[in-house]
Every structure is written in C-alpha cells, then in structure tokens.
Design an enzyme around this catalytic site. Structure first.
Site, mmCIF file in Angstrom:
data_model
loop_
_atom_site.group_PDB
_atom_site.id
_atom_site.type_symbol
_atom_site.label_atom_id
_atom_site.label_comp_id
_atom_site.label_asym_id
_atom_site.label_seq_id
_atom_site.Cartn_x
_atom_site.Cartn_y
_atom_site.Cartn_z
ATOM 1 N N SER A 251 52.653 4.354 100.070
ATOM 2 C CA SER A 251 53.218 3.861 98.813
ATOM 3 C C SER A 251 52.957 2.367 98.707
ATOM 4 O O SER A 251 52.422 1.754 99.625
ATOM 5 C CB SER A 251 54.722 4.138 98.784
ATOM 6 O OG SER A 251 55.386 3.198 99.608
ATOM 7 N N LYS A 252 53.381 1.801 97.603
ATOM 8 C CA LYS A 252 53.163 0.375 97.358
ATOM 9 C C LYS A 252 53.728 -0.503 98.478
ATOM 10 O O LYS A 252 53.249 -1.613 98.696
ATOM 11 C CB LYS A 252 53.819 -0.021 96.023
ATOM 12 C CG LYS A 252 53.148 0.668 94.833
ATOM 13 C CD LYS A 252 52.620 -0.342 93.820
ATOM 14 C CE LYS A 252 51.609 0.284 92.877
ATOM 15 N NZ LYS A 252 52.251 0.981 91.754
ATOM 16 N N ARG A 253 54.750 0.010 99.153
ATOM 17 C CA ARG A 253 55.352 -0.759 100.258
ATOM 18 C C ARG A 253 54.306 -1.086 101.330
ATOM 19 O O ARG A 253 54.422 -2.055 102.052
ATOM 20 C CB ARG A 253 56.464 0.055 100.937
ATOM 21 C CG ARG A 253 57.774 0.071 100.201
ATOM 22 C CD ARG A 253 58.833 0.807 101.009
ATOM 23 N NE ARG A 253 58.423 2.175 101.331
ATOM 24 C CZ ARG A 253 58.208 2.627 102.549
ATOM 25 N NH1 ARG A 253 58.383 1.842 103.592
ATOM 26 N NH2 ARG A 253 57.822 3.870 102.743
ATOM 27 N N HIS A 254 53.289 -0.228 101.449
ATOM 28 C CA HIS A 254 52.270 -0.435 102.484
ATOM 29 C C HIS A 254 51.139 -1.337 102.014
ATOM 30 O O HIS A 254 50.253 -1.662 102.785
ATOM 31 C CB HIS A 254 51.672 0.915 102.900
ATOM 32 C CG HIS A 254 52.683 1.850 103.513
ATOM 33 N ND1 HIS A 254 53.158 2.956 102.851
ATOM 34 C CD2 HIS A 254 53.292 1.822 104.714
ATOM 35 C CE1 HIS A 254 54.031 3.586 103.626
ATOM 36 N NE2 HIS A 254 54.137 2.917 104.763
ATOM 37 N N GLY A 255 51.138 -1.719 100.740
ATOM 38 C CA GLY A 255 50.024 -2.506 100.201
ATOM 39 C C GLY A 255 49.519 -1.846 98.932
ATOM 40 O O GLY A 255 50.203 -1.001 98.355
#
Ligand code: GLU
Length: 481
Positions: A251-255
C-alpha cells in the site's frame, strides 16, 4: 494451442505495480507462445472511471515496453475493447440466460437479503443467497410488467461444485452451497463485473485468464456463466498479491504504488520490467538481470510461485543502478538530457551538451536513479547556488580559506587546461599548504559546485573551464572574507 490472453485493468486509478506485473505476465505468456495479447478497458464503473486513468494505463504499459496486439488504442476484430461500449451485448446475454432459465429477475431488497444472511448464519447454514426470497414465476411476471425494479441473478445449481486446475495454485474447488446466486445485471440495466468479464472472455475467445488472486473467488461464477453461455471455460492462473517488506499487503505506506510514480522518480523501464518479472517468477538459478527478450524466451507460467511476492524498493533501486551502468554513455546522456533541461527550464546548447557528455560518465558510475543527475550537474550550466549547510560545514574549517585562495591563484595561471593539469596543480597546492586532500579539496568543491556532493572534483573543474572556475573561486574567497 492458440493462446489469447487479456489484461483488463479498470481505469479507476493509476496503473498499480501489481497491475503492471499482471500485465507483464500476460505479455510474456502471449509472446512466449506466439499468442495474442489483448488490452481491454473494464470501464463499466462510470462514476470512478476517468480518461486520465485510461491514458495512464496506456502510457505506463507503453513505457514498460509491453505492446499489445488487440484492444483499446490499437483496435482489432472486435468493434470495441471498452466495456462501457458493450452494454447492449451484456444485456442481450442476460436476457438469453433468463429465457433459458439459468438466471432470474430478483426482487429481494437489500434489507431482506441482510435478514436472510443473518438468519442463515444463526441457524448454521451457508449465508449464500439461494433465491428463496423470490416470488412465484407468475408474480414475478406481473411485477415486471408493473415496472418494479429488479436485478438479474444467476441461478447457481445446488447441490454442486465447480473446480478447476489453476496453473499457479493447482486444484481449486468451490462448493456451490457457498456461492450465492450472484447479480449479473443491476436494476438500472448495467452489468456487474462478473457478467461483463465473462461475456468478453467468451466473445474475445480468451484462452487463458491470468489475473490477481483477489479475483479467485470470482472464478467459479465466471466458469458457471461461461458454461451457461454454451462456451468452453478458459484456463485460469491467479497470481499472488504483492506485499511490502513487512509482509503486509502493498500500500501507499510502503512507498509509491503507481508505475507512473516510479517513472517520474527516475527509474528505467528496463529495470522496472525486470524487477516486476521477478515478483513470483525466476528466469533461472540465481539469475536476476534479464532482458525482456530473454524473459519472453524463458517464461513459464507453470513455474510461477503461489507464495506472496515482496515488492522491495531497495532491490528495485539496486536493479535500476545495474541498468544505468549497462547503458552506453550516449544512451545515458540521451536519458538524462530532458531531466537536466527540465531542471534548468531551458534547452542545452551544443557547448553545454559537450560538457554534459564529459561529466555524465562520472555520474553514471554511481547513480541509482536518473533524477539524481540534474542536481549534480546543475553547477555546470547555471549560476552558482550555495547549499548553506555545505557552506557552513566546510568553509569555516581551518585551511579552507587558504585552499580556496591558493587554488584561485594557481588555476588562473597554470599552463594548459585538462583533468591532469588541474589535478597536478591542485596537488602541488596541497603540498605547499601542507593540507590533506580532505581538508584542502572539499572547500574547492563547495566553491565551484555550491555543494559538498558533486561529481569527482578534478573532472568537474576541467569541465567547468578555467574562466568560470577562477570566477567561482574568487567569489568564494570574497564571501569567506
Ligand atoms: N478489471 C479487473 C480489475 O481491475 C480485472 C478483471 C479481470 O482480470 O478479470 O481488477
């Protein structure tokens, strides 16, 4: 065997790296088998589909180098490859299924369905809706005639089971007790994903459906629909989802998750494609760097892993560095030129292009991303801009002022101008002032580039040229007071 595969993204977001991997595997499978790769637009969700996303999907696939033989943009034997333009066809199939008794008009309200599921669960039965809330056929006809809104549901035969051999996951079986009578047409006449996708796969004569694991539970529905249409089912392959390095769903949390964002960040398409291919497939023992052409030659869907694949931007960055170093110097200059020009907001002239070509190989040796290049070569083309943190750290140190003054005097008068001449002159300066290379050269770097991070110093000075080098050293000398 005639291979026809399709990649069918919905234009409801930028092409995701997981979608890119699915598209790539479809492409590799098609090309390896001399088959046809179709690009379909699953754009029935009018509210969420946009032209911007549709174009992004096309641009991202083209950037990755995955050309398709039929589909949106390129056309083909079908009139259209946009689902939004095939609504009449889906309605026709729904009507045929109703006429054949394989689907029915459903009047059950969401509240009634909710109630049904709750009661079933409480009684320990399957919550999958089985049509038991529907009126008698005569009643249904009357209510339809009165224009009461109704959905169309597929009548799942029970008892029963649908099983299939998934190329990636092996045998997968679904007991129909757990498969509800699913909606195929909404009350406003629009098809659900299940109907549109199945009709298209049949009409487009798709032989292999290669898609994400998130759609695995849809597959029994698609097989039931396909066979109810009198067609043969495709072969299915469900790819495991991408995870972040922490093992959680990517998800966006990972980049970044959009292919486009990686392109904008200075990744090369060749590296991106190579990295995406490795997310579940291996070209051979311990081999990682493989061209698209080689991947086509070696791709084997049956060796794709069913384990979740980890998307790790550190590995991607490493691979990007490998591909940057594999470029010829001229290719590298071609690739960075637009970035440098965008950074300066103007074109480079011929003389400046020569300077860029001189310094580029030194940057190429170390860069992991193309976007690292403009800030490193900016000093060659514009006015000097000091990075204050670099200045404060380096220019206040003991010996810094002497080094800048000594270099200015020597380089103004040294005979000739080349990397060797610059180096010899500055080493003599270090010896005379009894300064280490660290202490004596770092201030020169800040003086000529504005920053303590720049390409190698002697080469940078040689490329900058005598007049501008001396001018900058003098300016720094003055600024140091
Ligand atoms: N349009 C679907 C999606 O974007 C994929 C459809 C399919 O591959 O069957 O998830």
């Amino acid at each position: 065997m005639t291979v026809r595969v399709r990649f069918a993204p919905s234009p409801t977001g930028y092409l995701h790296v997981g979608g890119g991997r699915t598209g790539l595997y479809n492409y590799l499978f098609a090309r390896h088998n001399n088959g046809t790769f179709v690009l379909r637009s699953d754009d029935t969700d009018e509210a969420r589909s946009t032209e911007e996303f549709r174009l992004d999907i096309i641009e991202s696939l083209r950037w990755l180098g995955l050309d398709w033989d039929e589909g949106i943009e390129v056309g083909g034997p079908m009139q259209t490859y946009r689902q939004s333009e095939r609504l009449a066809r889906y309605q026709e199939v729904a009507a045929e299924l109703v006429a054949a008794g394989k689907a029915y008009h459903s009047f059950a309200s969401p509240e009634q369905l909710d109630q049904f599921r709750k009661e079933a669960q409480a009684a320990g039965r399957s919550p999958a809706y089985d049509g038991s809330l529907e009126p008698s056929p005569a009643d249904a006809t009357a209510r339809l005639a009165a224009e009461e809104p109704a959905t169309v549901r597929f009548a799942v035969p029970r008892p029963g089971e649908t099983s299939f051999e998934d190329v990636v996951r092996g045998t997968v079986a679904f007991d129909h007790a757990q498969v509800e009578d699913f909606v195929i047409l909404r009350s406003n006449g629009t098809p659900t994903y299940h109907l549109a996708s199945s009709v298209d796969d049949v009409d487009f004569e798709i032989s292999h459906v290669i898609r994400g694991e998130d759609l695995l539970s849809s597959t029994p529905k698609h097989i039931l629909l396909t066979e109810a249409m009198g067609a043969e089912r495709a072969t299915y392959a469900h790819l495991s989802l991408l995870m972040g390095p922490d093992g959680k769903k990517l998800s966006k949390r990972h980049g970044h998750t959009a292919i486009k964002a990686y392109r904008d960040d200075g990744y090369l398409a060749t590296a991106m494609v190579n990295y995406l291919a490795l997310l579940g497939w291996s070209p051979g023992e311990d081999e990682t760097v493989v061209s698209l052409g080689d991947m086509v030659a070696r791709f084997d869907l049956s060796t794709v892993s069913k384990n979740p694949a980890i998307f790790d931007t550190d590995k991607l960055q490493w691979m990007n560095g490998v591909y940057i170093r594999e470029m010829s110097p001229a290719e590298f200059v071609d690739a960075v030129r637009p970035l440098v020009e965008a950074d300066l907001d103007r074109r480079l002239d011929d003389g400046e292009m020569e300077k860029l070509a001189e310094i580029a190989p030194l940057v190429q040796e170390r860069a992991k991303l193309l976007t690292e290049v403009p800030p490193q070569v900016r000093f060659l083309f514009g006015d000097i801009e000091y990075d204050e943190a670099s200045w404060n750290k380096v220019m206040t140190k003991e010996g810094a002022a002497e080094a800048v003054a000594g270099a200015a005097d020597r380089l103004a008068t040294v005979d000739g101008w080349s990397i060797d001449v610059v180096e010899a002159s500055l080493r003599a300066m270090l010896a005379e002032l009894e300064l280490s290379a660290r202490k004596g050269l770092q201030p020169l770097r800040v003086a000529i580039s504005g920053s303590s991070v720049s390409p190698p110093l002697f080469e940078s000075i040689a490329a900058l040229g005598r007049p501008r080098t001396v001018e900058r050293l003098e300016a720094a000398r003055e600024r140091m007071g």
